[in-house]
Design a protein around this motif. Structure first.
Motif, short mmCIF file in Angstrom:
data_model
loop_
_atom_site.label_atom_id
_atom_site.label_comp_id
_atom_site.label_asym_id
_atom_site.label_seq_id
_atom_site.Cartn_x
_atom_site.Cartn_y
_atom_site.Cartn_z
N THR A 69 -4.57 9.87 -0.56
CA THR A 69 -4.79 8.82 -1.55
C THR A 69 -4.01 7.57 -1.15
O THR A 69 -2.90 7.67 -0.64
N THR A 70 -4.59 6.40 -1.42
CA THR A 70 -3.91 5.14 -1.19
C THR A 70 -4.04 4.26 -2.44
O THR A 70 -5.15 4.01 -2.92
N ARG A 108 0.84 -1.20 0.00
CA ARG A 108 0.00 0.00 0.00
C ARG A 108 0.88 1.25 0.00
O ARG A 108 1.79 1.36 0.81
N GLU A 148 -13.34 13.27 -7.00
CA GLU A 148 -14.16 12.10 -7.31
C GLU A 148 -14.37 11.92 -8.81
O GLU A 148 -14.38 10.79 -9.33
N GLU A 179 -7.91 4.36 -3.73
CA GLU A 179 -8.91 4.94 -2.86
C GLU A 179 -8.46 6.36 -2.53
O GLU A 179 -7.30 6.56 -2.16
N SER A 180 -9.36 7.32 -2.68
CA SER A 180 -8.96 8.70 -2.44
C SER A 180 -10.15 9.55 -2.05
O SER A 180 -11.27 9.31 -2.49
N ARG A 181 -9.86 10.52 -1.20
CA ARG A 181 -10.84 11.53 -0.82
C ARG A 181 -10.17 12.89 -0.95
O ARG A 181 -9.07 13.11 -0.42
#
Length: 269
Positions: free
Chosen positions: A260-261, A200, A210, A253-255
Protein backbone atom coordinates in the motif's frame (compact mmCIF):
# COMPACT_ATOMS: atom_id res chain seq x y z
CA UNK A 1 -45.65 27.18 9.05
CA UNK A 2 -45.20 28.54 12.59
CA UNK A 3 -47.15 25.59 14.01
CA UNK A 4 -44.98 23.06 12.12
CA UNK A 5 -41.76 24.78 13.20
CA UNK A 6 -42.96 24.67 16.80
CA UNK A 7 -43.34 20.88 16.56
CA UNK A 8 -39.74 20.35 15.40
CA UNK A 9 -37.34 19.20 18.12
CA UNK A 10 -34.15 17.18 18.47
CA UNK A 11 -36.29 14.04 18.39
CA UNK A 12 -38.34 15.18 15.38
CA UNK A 13 -35.77 16.50 12.95
CA UNK A 14 -37.42 14.45 10.21
CA UNK A 15 -40.31 16.95 10.01
CA UNK A 16 -40.35 19.35 7.08
CA UNK A 17 -42.31 22.50 6.19
CA UNK A 18 -44.74 22.39 3.30
CA UNK A 19 -43.38 24.78 0.69
CA UNK A 20 -46.65 24.80 -1.27
CA UNK A 21 -46.83 25.52 -4.98
CA UNK A 22 -46.05 29.24 -4.87
CA UNK A 23 -42.66 30.71 -5.69
CA UNK A 24 -42.73 33.74 -3.39
CA UNK A 25 -40.33 34.70 -0.59
CA UNK A 26 -42.22 32.60 1.99
CA UNK A 27 -41.85 29.46 -0.13
CA UNK A 28 -38.15 30.22 -0.60
CA UNK A 29 -37.75 30.67 3.15
CA UNK A 30 -39.51 27.33 3.78
CA UNK A 31 -37.25 25.53 1.28
CA UNK A 32 -34.14 27.04 2.88
CA UNK A 33 -35.38 26.02 6.33
CA UNK A 34 -35.95 22.45 5.09
CA UNK A 35 -32.40 22.33 3.73
CA UNK A 36 -31.08 23.46 7.12
CA UNK A 37 -33.14 20.75 8.83
CA UNK A 38 -31.65 18.17 6.48
CA UNK A 39 -28.12 19.22 7.45
CA UNK A 40 -28.99 19.16 11.15
CA UNK A 41 -30.58 15.72 10.85
CA UNK A 42 -27.47 14.36 9.11
CA UNK A 43 -25.24 15.91 11.77
CA UNK A 44 -27.29 14.41 14.62
CA UNK A 45 -27.25 10.98 12.99
CA UNK A 46 -23.47 11.17 12.51
CA UNK A 47 -23.07 12.18 16.15
CA UNK A 48 -25.23 9.29 17.34
CA UNK A 49 -23.24 6.85 15.23
CA UNK A 50 -19.98 8.32 16.54
CA UNK A 51 -21.07 7.90 20.17
CA UNK A 52 -22.24 4.35 19.44
CA UNK A 53 -18.86 3.46 17.91
CA UNK A 54 -16.95 4.94 20.83
CA UNK A 55 -19.12 3.03 23.31
CA UNK A 56 -18.38 -0.21 21.48
CA UNK A 57 -14.62 0.49 21.37
CA UNK A 58 -14.56 1.26 25.11
CA UNK A 59 -16.78 -1.63 26.15
CA UNK A 60 -14.56 -4.42 24.80
CA UNK A 61 -11.28 -3.65 26.66
CA UNK A 62 -13.13 -2.60 29.82
CA UNK A 63 -15.08 -5.88 29.88
CA UNK A 64 -11.83 -7.82 29.43
CA UNK A 65 -10.12 -5.93 32.26
CA UNK A 66 -13.07 -6.49 34.62
CA UNK A 67 -13.26 -10.20 33.77
CA UNK A 68 -9.52 -10.75 34.38
CA UNK A 69 -9.63 -8.88 37.69
CA UNK A 70 -12.74 -10.74 38.88
CA UNK A 71 -11.18 -14.13 38.14
CA UNK A 72 -7.95 -13.12 39.89
CA UNK A 73 -9.87 -11.83 42.92
CA UNK A 74 -11.93 -14.97 43.50
CA UNK A 75 -9.61 -17.72 42.33
CA UNK A 76 -6.09 -18.42 43.52
CA UNK A 77 -3.43 -18.43 40.82
CA UNK A 78 0.23 -19.19 40.41
CA UNK A 79 2.82 -16.45 40.05
CA UNK A 80 3.08 -17.11 36.31
CA UNK A 81 -0.69 -16.91 35.92
CA UNK A 82 -0.76 -13.59 37.78
CA UNK A 83 1.99 -12.30 35.49
CA UNK A 84 -0.07 -13.31 32.45
CA UNK A 85 -3.15 -11.61 33.91
CA UNK A 86 -1.17 -8.42 34.46
CA UNK A 87 0.16 -8.59 30.89
CA UNK A 88 -3.36 -8.92 29.46
CA UNK A 89 -4.71 -6.09 31.61
CA UNK A 90 -1.78 -3.88 30.61
CA UNK A 91 -2.48 -4.65 26.96
CA UNK A 92 -6.12 -3.60 27.32
CA UNK A 93 -5.17 -0.49 29.31
CA UNK A 94 -2.76 0.53 26.55
CA UNK A 95 -5.55 0.06 24.01
CA UNK A 96 -7.79 2.35 26.07
CA UNK A 97 -5.00 4.90 26.36
CA UNK A 98 -4.42 4.88 22.60
CA UNK A 99 -8.15 5.27 21.94
CA UNK A 100 -8.32 8.19 24.37
CA UNK A 101 -5.35 9.92 22.71
CA UNK A 102 -6.79 9.34 19.24
CA UNK A 103 -10.14 10.81 20.25
CA UNK A 104 -8.45 13.88 21.73
CA UNK A 105 -6.44 14.36 18.54
CA UNK A 106 -9.59 13.89 16.45
CA UNK A 107 -11.34 16.56 18.51
CA UNK A 108 -8.37 18.90 18.12
CA UNK A 109 -8.30 18.36 14.36
CA UNK A 110 -12.04 19.04 14.18
CA UNK A 111 -11.71 22.59 15.48
CA UNK A 112 -12.27 25.52 13.17
CA UNK A 113 -9.06 26.24 11.30
CA UNK A 114 -8.90 29.72 12.80
CA UNK A 115 -8.62 28.12 16.26
CA UNK A 116 -5.48 26.13 15.37
CA UNK A 117 -2.08 27.80 15.47
CA UNK A 118 -0.32 27.60 12.10
CA UNK A 119 3.24 28.66 11.44
CA UNK A 120 6.03 27.87 8.95
CA UNK A 121 6.98 24.20 9.42
CA UNK A 122 9.62 21.98 7.81
CA UNK A 123 7.79 18.68 7.04
CA UNK A 124 11.13 16.87 6.65
CA UNK A 125 12.02 17.74 10.25
CA UNK A 126 8.55 16.67 11.40
CA UNK A 127 9.08 13.37 9.55
CA UNK A 128 12.30 12.69 11.41
CA UNK A 129 10.64 13.50 14.73
CA UNK A 130 7.71 11.20 13.90
CA UNK A 131 10.11 8.42 12.91
CA UNK A 132 11.95 8.70 16.22
CA UNK A 133 8.68 8.48 18.16
CA UNK A 134 7.51 5.41 16.18
CA UNK A 135 10.79 3.55 16.74
CA UNK A 136 10.71 4.41 20.44
CA UNK A 137 7.18 2.98 20.72
CA UNK A 138 8.00 -0.28 18.92
CA UNK A 139 11.56 -1.50 18.56
CA UNK A 140 10.76 -4.02 15.79
CA UNK A 141 9.48 -1.32 13.43
CA UNK A 142 11.71 0.21 10.77
CA UNK A 143 11.16 3.48 8.89
CA UNK A 144 13.39 4.45 5.94
CA UNK A 145 13.23 8.08 4.79
CA UNK A 146 14.55 9.12 1.39
CA UNK A 147 14.86 12.77 0.38
CA UNK A 148 14.61 13.29 -3.34
CA UNK A 149 16.87 15.84 -5.04
CA UNK A 150 14.45 18.76 -4.87
CA UNK A 151 14.12 18.41 -1.08
CA UNK A 152 17.76 17.94 -0.15
CA UNK A 153 18.67 21.61 0.17
CA UNK A 154 15.57 22.40 2.22
CA UNK A 155 14.81 25.51 0.18
CA UNK A 156 11.11 25.92 -0.50
CA UNK A 157 10.14 22.85 1.49
CA UNK A 158 8.48 24.91 4.20
CA UNK A 159 4.70 24.56 4.60
CA UNK A 160 2.34 26.53 6.76
CA UNK A 161 0.98 24.12 9.31
CA UNK A 162 0.59 22.85 12.83
CA UNK A 163 3.65 20.82 13.80
CA UNK A 164 1.86 18.67 16.39
CA UNK A 165 -0.98 17.65 14.07
CA UNK A 166 1.36 16.94 11.15
CA UNK A 167 3.45 14.71 13.41
CA UNK A 168 0.31 12.81 14.44
CA UNK A 169 -0.62 12.30 10.76
CA UNK A 170 2.88 11.13 9.78
CA UNK A 171 3.07 8.75 12.76
CA UNK A 172 -0.30 7.23 11.85
CA UNK A 173 0.85 6.55 8.29
CA UNK A 174 4.20 5.11 9.42
CA UNK A 175 2.61 2.89 12.04
CA UNK A 176 -0.06 1.71 9.62
CA UNK A 177 2.60 0.64 7.10
CA UNK A 178 4.69 -1.15 9.74
CA UNK A 179 1.69 -2.93 11.26
CA UNK A 180 0.56 -4.55 8.05
CA UNK A 181 3.98 -5.59 6.71
CA UNK A 182 5.73 -8.86 7.51
CA UNK A 183 9.04 -7.01 7.76
CA UNK A 184 7.42 -4.17 9.77
CA UNK A 185 9.01 -1.52 7.55
CA UNK A 186 7.75 1.70 6.05
CA UNK A 187 9.46 3.47 3.13
CA UNK A 188 8.96 7.24 3.08
CA UNK A 189 9.97 9.55 0.24
CA UNK A 190 9.68 13.33 0.26
CA UNK A 191 10.08 15.73 -2.62
CA UNK A 192 9.39 19.40 -3.19
CA UNK A 193 8.35 21.20 -6.35
CA UNK A 194 5.50 22.98 -8.15
CA UNK A 195 4.76 24.88 -4.92
CA UNK A 196 3.90 21.72 -3.03
CA UNK A 197 5.58 19.08 -0.88
CA UNK A 198 4.75 15.45 -1.68
CA UNK A 199 5.28 12.64 0.82
CA UNK A 200 4.77 8.97 0.07
CA UNK A 201 4.40 6.30 2.76
CA UNK A 202 4.79 2.84 1.20
CA UNK A 203 5.00 -0.75 2.40
CA UNK A 204 5.29 -4.21 0.90
CA UNK A 205 2.62 -5.61 3.18
CA UNK A 206 -0.63 -7.45 2.78
CA UNK A 207 -2.35 -4.60 0.95
CA UNK A 208 -5.95 -3.48 1.23
CA UNK A 209 -8.76 -5.54 -0.34
CA UNK A 210 -10.37 -3.69 -3.25
CA UNK A 211 -13.75 -3.68 -1.46
CA UNK A 212 -12.23 -1.79 1.50
CA UNK A 213 -10.16 0.87 -0.30
CA UNK A 214 -13.03 3.37 -0.58
CA UNK A 215 -13.70 3.18 3.17
CA UNK A 216 -10.20 3.41 4.70
CA UNK A 217 -10.75 7.05 5.73
CA UNK A 218 -14.15 6.36 7.32
CA UNK A 219 -14.05 6.82 11.12
CA UNK A 220 -14.04 3.50 13.03
CA UNK A 221 -14.00 1.47 9.82
CA UNK A 222 -11.99 -1.74 10.17
CA UNK A 223 -11.91 -3.86 7.06
CA UNK A 224 -10.90 -7.42 6.39
CA UNK A 225 -7.33 -6.69 7.57
CA UNK A 226 -8.43 -6.15 11.17
CA UNK A 227 -7.50 -9.74 12.03
CA UNK A 228 -3.86 -9.00 11.18
CA UNK A 229 -3.33 -6.10 13.63
CA UNK A 230 -5.21 -4.36 16.45
CA UNK A 231 -6.61 -0.86 16.03
CA UNK A 232 -9.63 1.34 16.57
CA UNK A 233 -10.28 2.67 13.06
CA UNK A 234 -9.54 6.31 13.94
CA UNK A 235 -5.97 6.79 12.69
CA UNK A 236 -6.56 7.15 8.95
CA UNK A 237 -9.72 9.25 9.30
CA UNK A 238 -7.82 11.53 11.69
CA UNK A 239 -4.93 11.73 9.21
CA UNK A 240 -7.26 12.72 6.37
CA UNK A 241 -8.83 15.43 8.53
CA UNK A 242 -5.39 16.82 9.45
CA UNK A 243 -4.27 16.89 5.81
CA UNK A 244 -7.51 18.66 4.84
CA UNK A 245 -6.90 21.26 7.58
CA UNK A 246 -3.59 22.00 5.88
CA UNK A 247 -5.36 22.51 2.53
CA UNK A 248 -3.70 19.34 1.25
CA UNK A 249 -4.92 16.02 -0.06
CA UNK A 250 -4.22 12.35 0.60
CA UNK A 251 -4.81 9.39 -1.69
CA UNK A 252 -4.25 5.67 -1.29
CA UNK A 253 -3.12 3.08 -3.81
CA UNK A 254 -3.13 -0.58 -2.84
CA UNK A 255 -3.14 -4.07 -4.25
CA UNK A 256 -3.97 -7.04 -2.05
CA UNK A 257 -0.84 -9.02 -1.31
CA UNK A 258 1.50 -6.44 -2.86
CA UNK A 259 1.47 -3.44 -0.54
CA UNK A 260 0.00 0.00 0.00
CA UNK A 261 1.10 3.57 -0.70
CA UNK A 262 -0.40 6.68 0.87
CA UNK A 263 0.51 9.92 -0.92
CA UNK A 264 0.18 13.25 0.90
CA UNK A 265 0.39 16.60 -0.91
CA UNK A 266 0.83 19.76 1.15
CA UNK A 267 0.86 23.24 -0.38
CA UNK A 268 3.96 25.31 0.38
CA UNK A 269 3.68 28.70 1.97
Amino acid sequence: MVEKVGAISANRLDLRIDTGKSRDEIAELAATFNQMLGRLESSFEAQKQFVSNISHELRTPLAAIIAELEISAFKGRTVDEYRETIRLILQDAQRLSRLSNDLLDLAKASYDQSSIHFRPVRPDEVLLDARQSILRMNAVYGVDIRFEAEAEDGEGIVVRGNEYLLKVAFMNLMENACKFSDDHRCMVTIRSGDRKTVLRFADDGIGIPEADVDYVFTPFFRGQNKRHAPGNGIGLSLTQKIVALHQGKIVVESRAGEGTTFTVELPQG
